[in-house]
Structure formats: C-alpha cells, structure tokens
Motif scaffolding. Structure first.
Motif, PDB file in Angstrom:
ATOM      1  N   LEU A  47      -9.085   3.437 -11.569  1.00 52.52           N
ATOM      2  CA  LEU A  47      -8.733   3.041 -10.208  1.00 52.52           C
ATOM      3  C   LEU A  47      -9.975   2.975  -9.335  1.00 52.52           C
ATOM      4  CD1 LEU A  47      -6.480   2.541  -8.078  1.00 52.52           C
ATOM      5  CD2 LEU A  47      -6.523   5.010  -7.648  1.00 52.52           C
ATOM      6  N   ARG A  48     -10.146   1.859  -8.661  1.00 54.09           N
ATOM      7  CA  ARG A  48     -11.227   1.718  -7.671  1.00 54.09           C
ATOM      8  C   ARG A  48     -10.775   2.426  -6.403  1.00 54.09           C
ATOM      9  NH1 ARG A  48     -15.140  -2.545  -7.640  1.00 54.09           N
ATOM     10  NH2 ARG A  48     -16.666  -2.179  -5.975  1.00 54.09           N
ATOM     11  N   VAL A  49     -11.464   3.507  -6.009  1.00 52.40           N
ATOM     12  CA  VAL A  49     -11.054   4.294  -4.849  1.00 52.40           C
ATOM     13  C   VAL A  49     -12.029   4.168  -3.686  1.00 52.40           C
ATOM     14  CG1 VAL A  49      -9.808   5.963  -6.269  1.00 52.40           C
ATOM     15  CG2 VAL A  49     -12.216   6.380  -5.700  1.00 52.40           C
ATOM     16  N   ILE A  55     -14.663  13.670  -5.006  1.00 52.69           N
ATOM     17  CA  ILE A  55     -14.889  12.264  -4.692  1.00 52.69           C
ATOM     18  C   ILE A  55     -14.035  11.878  -3.488  1.00 52.69           C
ATOM     19  CG2 ILE A  55     -14.639   9.888  -5.509  1.00 52.69           C
ATOM     20  CD1 ILE A  55     -15.103  10.943  -8.336  1.00 52.69           C
ATOM     21  N   VAL A  56     -14.680  11.342  -2.464  1.00 51.26           N
ATOM     22  CA  VAL A  56     -13.966  10.894  -1.269  1.00 51.26           C
ATOM     23  C   VAL A  56     -13.629   9.420  -1.421  1.00 51.26           C
ATOM     24  CG1 VAL A  56     -14.101  10.563   1.225  1.00 51.26           C
ATOM     25  CG2 VAL A  56     -15.109  12.605   0.178  1.00 51.26           C
ATOM     26  N   THR A  57     -12.379   9.077  -1.187  1.00 47.18           N
ATOM     27  CA  THR A  57     -11.957   7.684  -1.292  1.00 47.18           C
ATOM     28  C   THR A  57     -12.338   6.926  -0.024  1.00 47.18           C
ATOM     29  OG1 THR A  57      -9.778   8.024  -0.302  1.00 47.18           O
ATOM     30  CG2 THR A  57      -9.994   8.446  -2.659  1.00 47.18           C
ATOM     31  N   GLY A  58     -12.372   5.605  -0.123  1.00 48.37           N
ATOM     32  CA  GLY A  58     -12.683   4.775   1.032  1.00 48.37           C
ATOM     33  C   GLY A  58     -11.444   4.436   1.826  1.00 48.37           C
ATOM     34  N   ARG A  59     -11.611   4.298   3.146  1.00 50.07           N
ATOM     35  CA  ARG A  59     -10.457   4.000   3.997  1.00 50.07           C
ATOM     36  C   ARG A  59      -9.809   2.668   3.653  1.00 50.07           C
ATOM     37  NH1 ARG A  59     -12.809   5.042   9.847  1.00 50.07           N
ATOM     38  NH2 ARG A  59     -14.706   5.283   8.661  1.00 50.07           N
ATOM     39  N   THR A  60     -10.624   1.697   3.240  1.00 54.25           N
ATOM     40  CA  THR A  60     -10.068   0.371   2.944  1.00 54.25           C
ATOM     41  C   THR A  60      -9.229   0.373   1.681  1.00 54.25           C
ATOM     42  OG1 THR A  60     -12.101  -0.242   1.773  1.00 54.25           O
ATOM     43  CG2 THR A  60     -11.955  -0.840   4.103  1.00 54.25           C
ATOM     44  N   TYR A  61      -9.245   1.471   0.924  1.00 55.02           N
ATOM     45  CA  TYR A  61      -8.485   1.555  -0.314  1.00 55.02           C
ATOM     46  C   TYR A  61      -7.220   2.387  -0.162  1.00 55.02           C
ATOM     47  CZ  TYR A  61     -12.506  -0.538  -2.594  1.00 55.02           C
ATOM     48  OH  TYR A  61     -13.506  -1.395  -2.957  1.00 55.02           O
ATOM     49  N   ARG A  62      -6.926   2.864   1.047  1.00 50.77           N
ATOM     50  CA  ARG A  62      -5.798   3.775   1.207  1.00 50.77           C
ATOM     51  C   ARG A  62      -4.464   3.092   0.929  1.00 50.77           C
ATOM     52  NH1 ARG A  62      -6.393   4.860   7.709  1.00 50.77           N
ATOM     53  NH2 ARG A  62      -6.251   2.705   8.396  1.00 50.77           N
ATOM     54  N   ASP A  63      -4.316   1.820   1.311  1.00 50.71           N
ATOM     55  CA  ASP A  63      -3.063   1.117   1.037  1.00 50.71           C
ATOM     56  C   ASP A  63      -2.862   0.948  -0.464  1.00 50.71           C
ATOM     57  OD1 ASP A  63      -2.377   0.954   3.680  1.00 50.71           O
ATOM     58  OD2 ASP A  63      -3.242  -1.036   3.955  1.00 50.71           O
ATOM     59  N   LYS A  64      -3.947   0.669  -1.158  1.00 48.63           N
ATOM     60  CA  LYS A  64      -3.883   0.499  -2.610  1.00 48.63           C
ATOM     61  C   LYS A  64      -3.433   1.794  -3.274  1.00 48.63           C
ATOM     62  CE  LYS A  64      -6.867  -0.750  -6.521  1.00 48.63           C
ATOM     63  NZ  LYS A  64      -8.253  -1.125  -6.902  1.00 48.63           N
ATOM     64  N   ILE A  65      -3.985   2.917  -2.811  1.00 46.93           N
ATOM     65  CA  ILE A  65      -3.614   4.212  -3.370  1.00 46.93           C
ATOM     66  C   ILE A  65      -2.170   4.525  -3.025  1.00 46.93           C
ATOM     67  CG2 ILE A  65      -4.053   6.696  -3.208  1.00 46.93           C
ATOM     68  CD1 ILE A  65      -7.007   6.014  -2.832  1.00 46.93           C
ATOM     69  N   ARG A  66      -1.768   4.216  -1.773  1.00 42.97           N
ATOM     70  CA  ARG A  66      -0.412   4.530  -1.323  1.00 42.97           C
ATOM     71  C   ARG A  66       0.632   3.742  -2.092  1.00 42.97           C
ATOM     72  NH1 ARG A  66      -0.581   2.863   4.175  1.00 42.97           N
ATOM     73  NH2 ARG A  66      -1.939   4.652   4.451  1.00 42.97           N
ATOM     74  N   GLN A  67       0.290   2.548  -2.542  1.00 45.49           N
ATOM     75  CA  GLN A  67       1.272   1.675  -3.193  1.00 45.49           C
ATOM     76  C   GLN A  67       1.317   1.832  -4.695  1.00 45.49           C
ATOM     77  OE1 GLN A  67       0.168  -2.213  -1.834  1.00 45.49           O
ATOM     78  NE2 GLN A  67       0.605  -1.764   0.308  1.00 45.49           N
ATOM     79  N   LEU A  68       0.554   2.779  -5.236  1.00 45.21           N
ATOM     80  CA  LEU A  68       0.458   2.902  -6.690  1.00 45.21           C
ATOM     81  C   LEU A  68       1.803   3.109  -7.366  1.00 45.21           C
ATOM     82  CD1 LEU A  68      -2.744   5.058  -7.154  1.00 45.21           C
ATOM     83  CD2 LEU A  68      -2.428   2.664  -7.713  1.00 45.21           C
TER      84      LEU A  68
END
Length: 256
Positions: free
Chosen positions: A207-209, A241-254
């Motif tokens: 996963l790209r985070v 590892i801290v995730t990027g803010r622009t990836y939060r929707d991607k993580i939320r929709q997993l």
C-alpha cells in the motif's frame, strides 16, 4: 454490540474532575447513536485504571486533574492503550504540548457544542480509517498463499537480486532510487524510482501510504491517529511510518 457503517460503536470515556463538565459532555454525546459512554472518571489515577481496564476508543480528557494530570495519565498508559484523545480544558496554553502527544483535538472551556461534534466527526473518520487498514492487514495475513513464493527482481550495485515479497517490510523513495527495508533490518537500494517499483508490486499486499513510502500491510502491527488526518503505522520491528494526508481517503476506503 451496535455497529455503525461496519464499525463497532465508539466506546467513550469522559475524564474531568468537575461533575457538571462531565455531565455536559455526556449529554452532548447522548444524541449520537454511534457513541457509547462506558464511564466517567474524576481523577488521573482513576483514568489510568479505566484506560487499562476498558480500552476505550475515544477519551475526553481534562488536563488539570487531582493527582496525575492529563499528560501524566497518557504517559502511564503509553504502550498499553491507544485511544483517540480530545483534551478538554479551561487553559489554552497547553495546546502545543497536547498535539505533540498526538491529541485528536483540543477544546477550551467553555466550548460550543459544534466544536465537540466536530471532534467526534474527526474521531469517526480516524477510527474508520484505522479499522479499514486493520481489515486490510487481516486479509493479507489470511492469504499468505497468494504470494508465498512471489519475488521481485531488484537491480542494485551492478547485480540483480530476486527478493521474496514477504521479506519486504517497507520501501522509501530516495531521489531517483528506492530504499527497500527488509525484515530483520537489512536495507537494499533499488536503482529505480518508487513509482516504478510500486507498479511491480501486488496491490493485495502493498500500500502506498505517502508520496515517498510504501508499506507491506502484513508487517503493520499498529495503526494510530496522527495529525490532521494522517496516521502513524507501527511495523512489526517497531519502525514508525507517518502516512500522507493526501492518502487518507485511500486508506479509509480500503475495506469498502
């Protein structure tokens, strides 16, 4: 137990030494069917015990408490409990320290009800993202047969190394190269960019985070809320590892 949007009801603890303050928070939370208040505490010592015993999802935490203050409470349970923390205090000078210890929000008394509901909404998004990523990790753990012998060819230092996918813990961009961090602490430099490596990795496992980081979800041990929609991932070896803010929707929709 009740569930909301596929997620269990948010088990919430209220910690404040003033009974009227606890009562007001409980009353405001009572209109939200997604919230279950599991207890109230009037001291830091009681809060530590409740956090250890109940493991709540969300805590409204006063800073000035008899005995242990709010920060002391969090220090006592560090490494044990990982709830979302909304500080509620009459003093605004502790805000920087509060966010420094990973607070989700900071409410200064007397706060408007809309401020509390905003904090609750933020908590729901964070918990949903945490549950989604945990679900992704569980799926990866249940499906080792999909990539047990899977390998990826990495060009490094004039040679080609064929790495097992399950050996790779995470990958980090380094200018035009990629640093591949392997299980056990070994690191390998791939002579290609992160996006190029990503295209050759299976989506079921990686996963790209962050624009500069990819993780193997099977190596993710813990997921914590971080600042402004980011998350903090703790890997099996303790790497953070801290995730990027622009990836939060991607993580939320997993898990959707």
């Amino acid at each position: 137990s009740r569930t909301t949007g596929g997620m269990n009801a948010i088990r919430t603890l209220i910690v404040d030494d003033e009974a009227p303050a606890r009562s007001r928070i409980r009353k405001l939370l009572s209109v939200d069917p997604d919230i279950t208040v599991i207890g109230e505490c009037s001291s830091g010592e009681a809060a530590v015990l409740a956090l250890q015993r109940e493991a709540p999802d969300l805590v409204f935490l006063d800073i000035h408490l008899p005995g242990l203050d709010g920060f002391d409470v969090l220090e006592r349970v560090a490494g044990e409990a990982h709830p979302l923390i909304v500080f509620v205090t009459a003093y605004d000078e502790h805000a920087v320290k509060a966010f420094g210890v990973g607070a989700l929000d900071y409410l200064v008394k007397p706060f408007e009800r809309a401020q509390l509901y905003t904090a609750v909404g933020r908590a729901k998004r964070q918990l949903h993202a945490r549950a989604a990523l945990a679900g992704r990790v569980a799926v990866a753990a249940r499906q080792p047969s999909r990539t047990p012998g899977g390998r990826i060819a990495i060009r490094t230092d004039g040679r080609v190394v064929r790495l097992r996918l399950d050996e790779i813990a995470w990958i980090e961009a380094e200018r035009d190269s990629s640093q591949i961090h392997l299980r056990g602490g070994t690191m390998l430099t791939a002579r290609e960019g992160l996006s190029s490596v990503e295209q050759r990795l299976p989506d079921a496992l990686f996963l790209r985070v962050h624009r500069s980081r990819i993780v193997n979800v099977a190596h993710v041990r813990e997921v914590h809320p971080w600042f402004q929609g980011e998350s903090l991932l703790v890997l099996d070896d303790g790497t953070r590892i801290v995730t990027g803010r622009t990836y939060r929707d991607k993580i939320r929709q997993l898990s959707q």
